[in-house]
Design a protein around this motif. Structure first.
Motif, PDB file in Angstrom:
ATOM      1  N   HIS A 372     -32.975  76.183 -88.490  1.00 16.37           N
ATOM      2  CA  HIS A 372     -31.961  76.464 -87.513  1.00 16.37           C
ATOM      3  C   HIS A 372     -32.601  75.935 -86.103  1.00 16.37           C
ATOM      4  N   LEU A 373     -32.035  75.481 -85.459  1.00 18.05           N
ATOM      5  CA  LEU A 373     -32.553  75.224 -84.030  1.00 18.05           C
ATOM      6  C   LEU A 373     -31.789  75.893 -83.049  1.00 18.05           C
ATOM      7  N   LEU A 374     -32.492  76.477 -81.914  1.00 12.05           N
ATOM      8  CA  LEU A 374     -32.125  77.623 -80.990  1.00 12.05           C
ATOM      9  C   LEU A 374     -32.814  77.475 -79.637  1.00 12.05           C
ATOM     10  N   ALA A 375     -31.916  77.804 -78.699  1.00  4.95           N
ATOM     11  CA  ALA A 375     -32.490  77.670 -77.232  1.00  4.95           C
ATOM     12  C   ALA A 375     -32.559  78.976 -76.726  1.00  4.95           C
ATOM     13  N   ARG A 376     -33.393  79.319 -75.721  1.00  4.04           N
ATOM     14  CA  ARG A 376     -33.757  80.800 -75.267  1.00  4.04           C
ATOM     15  C   ARG A 376     -32.727  81.150 -74.379  1.00  4.04           C
ATOM     16  N   ASP A 377     -31.821  80.254 -73.799  1.00  8.84           N
ATOM     17  CA  ASP A 377     -30.763  80.640 -72.786  1.00  8.84           C
ATOM     18  C   ASP A 377     -29.462  80.664 -73.491  1.00  8.84           C
ATOM     19  N   THR A 378     -29.361  80.621 -74.943  1.00  9.17           N
ATOM     20  CA  THR A 378     -28.171  80.796 -75.671  1.00  9.17           C
ATOM     21  C   THR A 378     -28.233  81.920 -76.675  1.00  9.17           C
ATOM     22  N   HIS A 379     -27.215  82.535 -77.115  1.00  8.71           N
ATOM     23  CA  HIS A 379     -27.319  83.451 -78.167  1.00  8.71           C
ATOM     24  C   HIS A 379     -26.641  82.996 -79.527  1.00  8.71           C
ATOM     25  N   HIS A 380     -26.843  81.684 -79.770  1.00  7.22           N
ATOM     26  CA  HIS A 380     -26.190  81.392 -80.918  1.00  7.22           C
ATOM     27  C   HIS A 380     -27.094  79.890 -81.420  1.00  7.22           C
ATOM     28  N   TYR A 381     -26.968  79.563 -82.565  1.00  6.51           N
ATOM     29  CA  TYR A 381     -27.807  78.484 -83.105  1.00  6.51           C
ATOM     30  C   TYR A 381     -27.170  77.170 -82.470  1.00  6.51           C
ATOM     31  N   LEU A 382     -28.177  76.388 -81.933  1.00 11.04           N
ATOM     32  CA  LEU A 382     -27.466  75.196 -81.362  1.00 11.04           C
ATOM     33  C   LEU A 382     -27.021  74.104 -82.635  1.00 11.04           C
ATOM     34  N   VAL A 383     -27.882  74.074 -83.722  1.00 12.31           N
ATOM     35  CA  VAL A 383     -27.381  73.176 -84.861  1.00 12.31           C
ATOM     36  C   VAL A 383     -28.323  73.975 -86.211  1.00 12.31           C
ATOM     37  N   SER A 384     -27.764  73.815 -87.233  1.00  9.79           N
ATOM     38  CA  SER A 384     -28.340  74.157 -88.602  1.00  9.79           C
ATOM     39  C   SER A 384     -28.226  72.932 -89.469  1.00  9.79           C
ATOM     40  N   ARG A 385     -29.395  72.801 -90.257  1.00 11.58           N
ATOM     41  CA  ARG A 385     -29.298  71.727 -91.198  1.00 11.58           C
ATOM     42  C   ARG A 385     -30.104  72.094 -92.414  1.00 11.58           C
ATOM     43  N   PRO A 386     -29.559  72.122 -93.696  1.00 13.34           N
ATOM     44  CA  PRO A 386     -29.825  72.202 -95.115  1.00 13.34           C
ATOM     45  C   PRO A 386     -30.971  71.448 -95.291  1.00 13.34           C
ATOM     46  N   VAL A 387     -31.828  71.818 -96.002  1.00 13.62           N
ATOM     47  CA  VAL A 387     -33.114  71.176 -96.494  1.00 13.62           C
ATOM     48  C   VAL A 387     -32.810  71.051 -97.920  1.00 13.62           C
ATOM     49  N   VAL A 388     -32.738  69.791 -98.432  1.00  7.16           N
ATOM     50  CA  VAL A 388     -32.709  69.378 -99.786  1.00  7.16           C
ATOM     51  C   VAL A 388     -34.277  69.213-100.406  1.00  7.16           C
ATOM     52  N   THR A 389     -34.580  70.175-101.146  1.00  2.51           N
ATOM     53  CA  THR A 389     -36.084  69.953-101.562  1.00  2.51           C
ATOM     54  C   THR A 389     -36.130  69.328-102.907  1.00  2.51           C
ATOM     55  N   SER A 390     -35.065  68.755-103.644  1.00  2.00           N
ATOM     56  CA  SER A 390     -35.129  68.265-105.141  1.00  2.00           C
ATOM     57  C   SER A 390     -34.276  66.985-105.068  1.00  2.00           C
ATOM     58  N   GLY A 391     -34.671  66.039-105.563  1.00  4.62           N
ATOM     59  CA  GLY A 391     -34.250  64.759-105.804  1.00  4.62           C
ATOM     60  C   GLY A 391     -33.478  64.155-104.356  1.00  4.62           C
ATOM     61  N   VAL A 392     -32.696  63.103-104.488  1.00  4.96           N
ATOM     62  CA  VAL A 392     -32.214  62.506-103.082  1.00  4.96           C
ATOM     63  C   VAL A 392     -31.007  63.232-103.148  1.00  4.96           C
ATOM     64  N   GLY A 393     -30.211  63.692-104.173  1.00  2.00           N
ATOM     65  CA  GLY A 393     -28.901  64.432-103.906  1.00  2.00           C
ATOM     66  C   GLY A 393     -27.797  63.482-104.094  1.00  2.00           C
ATOM     67  N   ALA A 394     -26.663  63.999-104.521  1.00  2.00           N
ATOM     68  CA  ALA A 394     -25.632  63.238-104.815  1.00  2.00           C
ATOM     69  C   ALA A 394     -24.968  62.609-103.486  1.00  2.00           C
ATOM     70  N   GLY A 395     -24.445  61.443-103.802  1.00  2.00           N
ATOM     71  CA  GLY A 395     -23.545  60.917-102.430  1.00  2.00           C
ATOM     72  C   GLY A 395     -24.653  60.383-101.257  1.00  2.00           C
ATOM     73  N   ALA A 396     -25.822  59.989-101.879  1.00  2.00           N
ATOM     74  CA  ALA A 396     -26.874  59.179-100.803  1.00  2.00           C
ATOM     75  C   ALA A 396     -27.329  58.167-101.541  1.00  2.00           C
ATOM     76  N   PRO A 397     -26.747  57.341-102.336  1.00  2.00           N
ATOM     77  CA  PRO A 397     -27.381  56.131-102.968  1.00  2.00           C
ATOM     78  C   PRO A 397     -28.139  55.177-101.955  1.00  2.00           C
ATOM     79  N   GLU A 398     -27.556  55.087-100.909  1.00  2.28           N
ATOM     80  CA  GLU A 398     -28.307  54.073 -99.834  1.00  2.28           C
ATOM     81  C   GLU A 398     -29.676  54.490 -99.381  1.00  2.28           C
TER      82      GLU A 398
END
Length: 815
Positions: A372-398
Motif C-alpha cells: 500500500h502506497l500512502l502520502a503524509r498529507d492524505t488519510h487514505h491509500y494512494l494505491v494498493s497492489r497485490p503481490v503474487v508470490t507463486s508462479g506467474v498467475g493466470a491470465g499473464a502468458p505474455e
C-alpha cells in the motif's frame, strides 16, 4: 505503483511446519535493503540454489537493480540474519544475526561478487533488531525555489555534524545497533578485524523490544524501540550521542542516551509491529504499523501549573515595578497522533518503510499479500497492489515469455503454482534513496520490485518533465545512482527530459559546469540508452567520455611545470583558439605539426603508454567524419539527439588528441584538416562532405560504443511485469543495438575486447578472467593486472571503482 519484475526460486522440498503462516514475531524471516547505488541486499534462510533444504542458516546476497538474476553471496552464517544495512555511500554492508554477531563487509577490489570482512563485533546473546551507520557529515538539501534558478541555489551541499567526530572535526567510521532487550551498542573499527564496542540500555530494566528504527538528527541518533509487555504495547524513544573520550583513534567510544517521551498505543491486540522514521536526516514523524497505521509527531506543549511552582518571582516580591511577568506554565515535549489509516481485511501490517529524502513524500506499507502506497498529507491509500508470490498467475502468458525458465515447463506454466511456494508472504519492504522504486521480499527470499510514478500518473507532461529533471539534477550533485528514477520514465518523455536537462546544465555558471561535467555526461548517456532510436547518441556520448579520459591522462604528462614539455603544450594551446579569426593560422599549424625537436620527442615518450586510448580517439574522429557522408544529407538536416560533428567542444578535443597521436607516430595526418574545417563551418559545405568521404574511404576503422547487453532497463520491447528466476539469464531481455552503416567495421569494439583499454581480452579471444558490467555490457581485464606505466595506471584507475556507465563490476572466470 506498477510491478517491474518478480524473482522466482526453486521451491523447497521440505519446509518447517507453519513457517509462512505463523504470526509469531520471533520467527526470523528475510529482510532487504537498497543502497544509494541501487544495489539490493537481502537475506535468505537457505541458499538460493538449494531446493533440498540442506543449508539452513543465514545467507546474505546482493544484486543490481538492473540485473537481479545475478545475485552474489556476501556471507553465510550459522545463525539467521536479523538485520542488514548499507552505509550512506553504498560501499559497506553491515550484517547482524540473532545471537549478537555484527560484521561490516566491503567490496574486494570494487567487485560486486567478492566481499571481505572489515571488522566484527559481538554482543553475546543479543537479538539484533536494527542497525545504522554513523553519519559522515555530508548532506545534500533540495530547496523549494523556481526551476529557473541556478542549481547551486536549488540544491545545496551542507556540512552537517557527523555522528562521531575525529581529529579536526572529521567524520569517523562506525555503526550503532539496537537489540531485542533494549541494548544500544556502538562499534568502531579497531586493530585488526576486531571492533571497539560500547553499550548502554534504553531503560534501567531490560524489556522486550519487538522492532526498532534509527535515524540521524543534528549529529545524534534518534532511537525508537517498540516494546511489548503482556497485552500492552508502546514505543520507547531516546536520543543517542556518541563521542570518543580519548584523542587516539584506537580508544573505544562512549555513548550517552537521553530519554524522550514514550508513545503508548491503545491497541490491546498483540500483533506484529513495525516502526519507521519518516526521513533519515530531517525527522519530524514516526510511523507505527500494527493492526493499523498511525503517524505520530513530537510537539512542544505548555502545561499550566500553580503560581507557586511557576517560573519567575512569586507574588509579594519586593522587586521594584513588580518584577518580571510570571509564566504560569512549563513547556515540555509530547507525542501527538497526526494521522491514522485502517487496514483493509483481517491482515496486519508486516513492515512499513518511508522515504529517506524530502524529495519523496511517500511511505509504503506491507501486508502479507499486498503493498500500500500512502502520502503524509492524505488519510487514505494512494494505491494498493497485490503481490503474487507463486508462479506467474493466470491470465499473464505474455509475461511468462520473459522468464528465465521456459514457460512450457509445468511449474511456470499459465496458472500453475510451484509446490511449497503458494504460502509465501511479503515480510519486508524498502524504498530507494530517490524514491523511484520499492523493493519487497517475501518469506522465500523472492524479490518484487515496483516503480513509483514520478511525480504521479495524472500530472501533466510539462510538470512531470520538470520534476524528473529536478531528481536527475539532485542525483548529479549528490552522487546517488538514478537508475530507479530512469525506470519510471515513459518512452514519450525521454527526449523532453534530455533536452531540458541539457538546457538547464548549459545555463549554469562555468565553475559548476566544469565540476559536474562528467556526472552530467553519464546522465545523458543513461537517458539515451533508454530509447532504441537514440542508441547512436548514446554511443557517441560514450566515445566522448572515453576521449575526455584520454585527454586527462595526456594533460597530466604535458604539464607546464616541466621545461621540456613547453613546446608541445604551447602548440596544443594554439590549436584551441578562442577567436574564430585564428582558424587560418590553426590550419597552417595542423598542416605542419611534425615534432622534430629533441625536447618534444623526449616529452612525448611517456605518451607511448597511451597508444591504445589514442588509437581509439583516432577511430572516434574517423567515425564522426563518416557520419557526414553525402548519403546522410537528409538526416543531417533533421537529426535529433547528439552527434560528435555538431559539438564544437568535442571537435576541439578530437583535434587535440589527433595532434598528440600524430606526434606520437600513431597516424591520423588526414584527419586534422577535415576536423578543423568542420569546427569552422557549421553546417558543413558540400566540398567538406566530399573531403570527409575521401578520408573515410581510405581508413575503414570505426568505433561503435554500444555493446549487447541483458538488463531490465534496456529497450528490449518486453512488457512489464517480468517474471525472472535466480541464476538464469533471460534470453528474452537480450538487446543488441544495431550500428548505423557509417559505424560498421571489422575492428569495432565487441564483447571480446576490453572496453576501457581498447584491446582484446586475450587468451585467443577467450580470456580466463575479466570484469563485466551488467548495465552496459562492457568488459575489462581484472583490476589486479599491473599497469606498466603511471599514465596507463592513471587512465585505468579512472574506471576502477565503477564502469564508465556507473555500474558495478563483477568478476567472471572461465577457469
Amino acid at each position: 505503483m506498477e510491478l517491474i519484475y518478480s524473482m522466482r526460486r526453486k521451491p523447497l522440498k521440505c519446509e518447517p511446519p507453519h513457517f509462512d503462516r505463523t504470526t509469531d514475531p520471533e520467527v526470523v524471516r528475510p529482510v532487504c535493503t537498497i543502497s544509494t547505488c541501487n544495489i539490493i541486499a537481502f537475506s535468505s534462510l537457505t541458499e538460493l540454489a538449494d531446493s533440498d533444504g540442506e543449508t539452513w542458516g543465514g545467507h546474505v546476497y546482493v544484486c543490481d537493480l538492473d540485473t537481479p538474476w545475478d545475485s552474489h553471496k556476501v556471507v553465510s552464517t550459522m545463525h539467521p540474519v536479523s538485520a542488514i544495512e548499507w552505509d550512506g555511500e553504498g560501499k559497506k554492508l553491515l550484517v547482524a544475526t540473532t545471537v549478537g554477531e555484527v560484521s561490516v563487509y566491503g567490496q574486494k577490489e570494487y567487485l560486486l561478487n567478492e566481499w571481505i570482512c572489515l571488522y566484527t563485533a559481538n554482543f553475546p546473546g543479543e537479538y539484533i533488531k536494527k542497525a545504522i551507520f554513523f553519519h559522515n557529515g555530508r548532506r545534500v538539501v533540495a530547496l523549494e525555489k523556481k526551476p529557473d534558478a541556478p542549481i547551486s541555489d536549488r540544491i545545496q551541499m551542507l556540512r552537517a555534524t557527523p555522528t562521531l567526530k575525529g581529529f579536526g572535526g572529521a567524520a569517523c567510521e562506525g555503526a550503532c545497533v539496537v537489540s531485542g532487550t533494549g541494548l544500544v551498542g556502538a562499534l568502531t573499527p579497531g586493530e585488526g578485524a576486531r571492533a571497539h564496542v560500547a553499550a548502554d540500555c534504553l531503560r534501567a530494566v531490560r524489556g522486550h523490544v519487538a522492532s526498532a528504527a534509527l535515524a540521524h538528527k543534528n549529529g545524534n541518533l534518534l532511537i525508537a524501540a517498540g516494546w511489548r509487555r503482556g497485552n500492552k504495547r508502546g514505543v520507547h524513544c531516546a536520543l543517542c550521542s556518541v563521542a570518543r573520550p580519548g584523542a587516539s583513534r584506537a580508544a573505544p567510544v562512549a555513548i550517552q542516551l537521553q530519554p524522550l517521551p514514550t508513545v503508548y498505543l491503545l491497541d490491546d491486540d498483540v500483533t506484529p509491529m513495525s516502526i519507521s522514521w519518516w526521513l533519515r536526516d530531517d525527522i519530524d514523524s514516526l510511523l507505527i504499523a500494527g493492526a493499523n497505521l498511525t503517524v505520530w509527531k513530537l510537539t512542544e506543549r505548555a502545561y499550566p501549573v500553580h503560581k507557586l511552582l511557576s517560573k519567575g518571582p512569586v507574588q509579594g516580591s519586593t522587586t521594584p515595578g513588580g518584577g518580571p511577568k510570571t509564566v504560569d506554565c512549563f513547556n515540555t515535549v509530547a507525542w501527538q497522533q497526526a494521522a491514522a489509516w485502517q487496514l483493509e481485511g483481517a491482515e496486519n501490517a508486516t513492515h512499513v518503510s518511508a522515504a529517506r529524502l524530502p524529495l519523496g513524500a511517500h511511505a509504503v506499507l506491507a501486508t502479507p499479500r499486498a503493498l500500500h502506497l500512502l502520502a503524509r498529507d492524505t488519510h487514505h491509500y494512494l494505491v494498493s497492489r497485490p503481490v503474487v508470490t507463486s508462479g506467474v498467475g493466470a491470465g499473464a502468458p505474455e509475461a511468462a515469455s520473459g522468464a528465465g525458465t521456459p514457460p512450457k515447463k509445468t511449474k511456470y506454466g499459465p496458472g500453475a503454482i510451484p509446490s511449497g511456494a503458494s504460502c509465501a508472504t511479503v515480510w519486508c519492504v524498502e524504498m530507494s534513496a530517490l524514491g523511484g522504486a520499492v523493493v519487497a521480499v517475501d518469506t522465500h527470499s523472492q524479490l518484487h520490485v515496483y516503480k513509483l510514478h514520478q511525480p504521479a500518473p495524472d500530472i501533466p507532461t510539462p510538470l512531470t518533465v520538470q520534476h524528473v529533471t529536478s531528481l536527475l539534477e539532485y542525483s548529479m550533485v549528490s552522487g546517488y545512482d538514478c537508475l530507479d528514477v530512469l525506470m519510471t520514465l515513459k518512452a514519450n518523455i525521454v527526449e523532453a527530459v534530455y533536452e531540458r536537462l541539457t538546457e538547464s546544465f548549459q545555463r549554469q555558471p562555468p565553475s559548476f559546469q566544469q565540476f559536474y561535467f562528467h556526472s552530467w555526461l553519464k546522465l545523458r548517456i543513461a537517458l539515451c540508452s533508454l530509447s532504441a532510436s537514440w542508441q547512436s547518441s548514446a554511443a557517441a556520448l560514450t566515445s566522448l567520455q572515453l576521449c575526455y579520459a584520454t585527454w586527462a591522462a595526456c594533460a597530466s604528462a604535458l604539464r607546464d611545470d616541466k621545461p621540456d614539455v613547453a613546446p608541445l603544450s604551447a602548440l596544443l594551446d594554439e590549436h584551441a583558439p578562442s577567436l574564430p579569426e585564428h582558424d587560418k593560422n590553426l590550419l597552417a599549424l595542423e598542416a605542419k605539426a611534425e615534432m622534430t625537436s629533441e625536447g618534444a620527442l623526449q616529452a612525448l615518450q611517456p605518451l607511448q603508454a597511451l597508444r591504445r586510448p589514442l588509437q581509439r580517439a583516432l577511430h572516434t574522429a574517423l567515425t564522426a567524419l563518416a557520419a557526414l557522408q553525402p548519403a546522410n544529407l537528409h538526416q543531417l538536416q533533421h537529426h535529433s539527439g547528439y552527434e560528435l560533428w555538431s559539438d564544437p567542444a568535442a571537435l576541439t578535443l578530437l583535434r587535440k588528441l589527433v595532434l598528440v597521436a600524430r606526434a606520437c607516430g600513431r597516424g591520423g595526418e588526414a584527419l586534422s584538416r577535415p576536423l578543423a574545417r568542420l569546427a569552422a563551418n557549421t553546417p558543413p559545405k558540400p566540398d567538406l562532405l566530399e573531403e570527409c568521404a575521401c578520408v573515410c574511404a581510405q581508413a575503414p576503422a570505426r568505433v561503435w560504443e554500444a555493446l549487447p547487453r541483458r538488463c531490465v532497463a534496456a529497450p528490449h520491447a518486453r512488457t512489464w511485469p517480468l517474471y525472472l528466476e535466480y541464476g538464469v539469464e533471460p534470453e528474452a531481455l537480450r538487446y543488441v543495438p544495431e550500428p548505423p552503416p557509417h559505424a560498421q567495421s571489422d575492428i569495432a569494439p565487441s564483447l571480446d575486447m576490453d572496453s576501457i583499454r581498447y584491446m582484446y581480452l586475450g587468451g585467443g579471444r577467450r580470456a580466463a578472467r575479466w570484469r563485466r558490467c551488467g548495465r552496459c555490457g562492457a568488459r575489462a581485464l581484472p583490476a589486479a593486472t599491473p599497469a606498466k606505466h603511471p599514465l596507463q595506471k592513471a587512465y585505468d584507475q579512472r574506471f576502477l571503482a565503477a564502469c564508465r556507465c556507473g555500474g558495478k563490476w563483477t568478476l567472471v572466470s572461465n577457469v
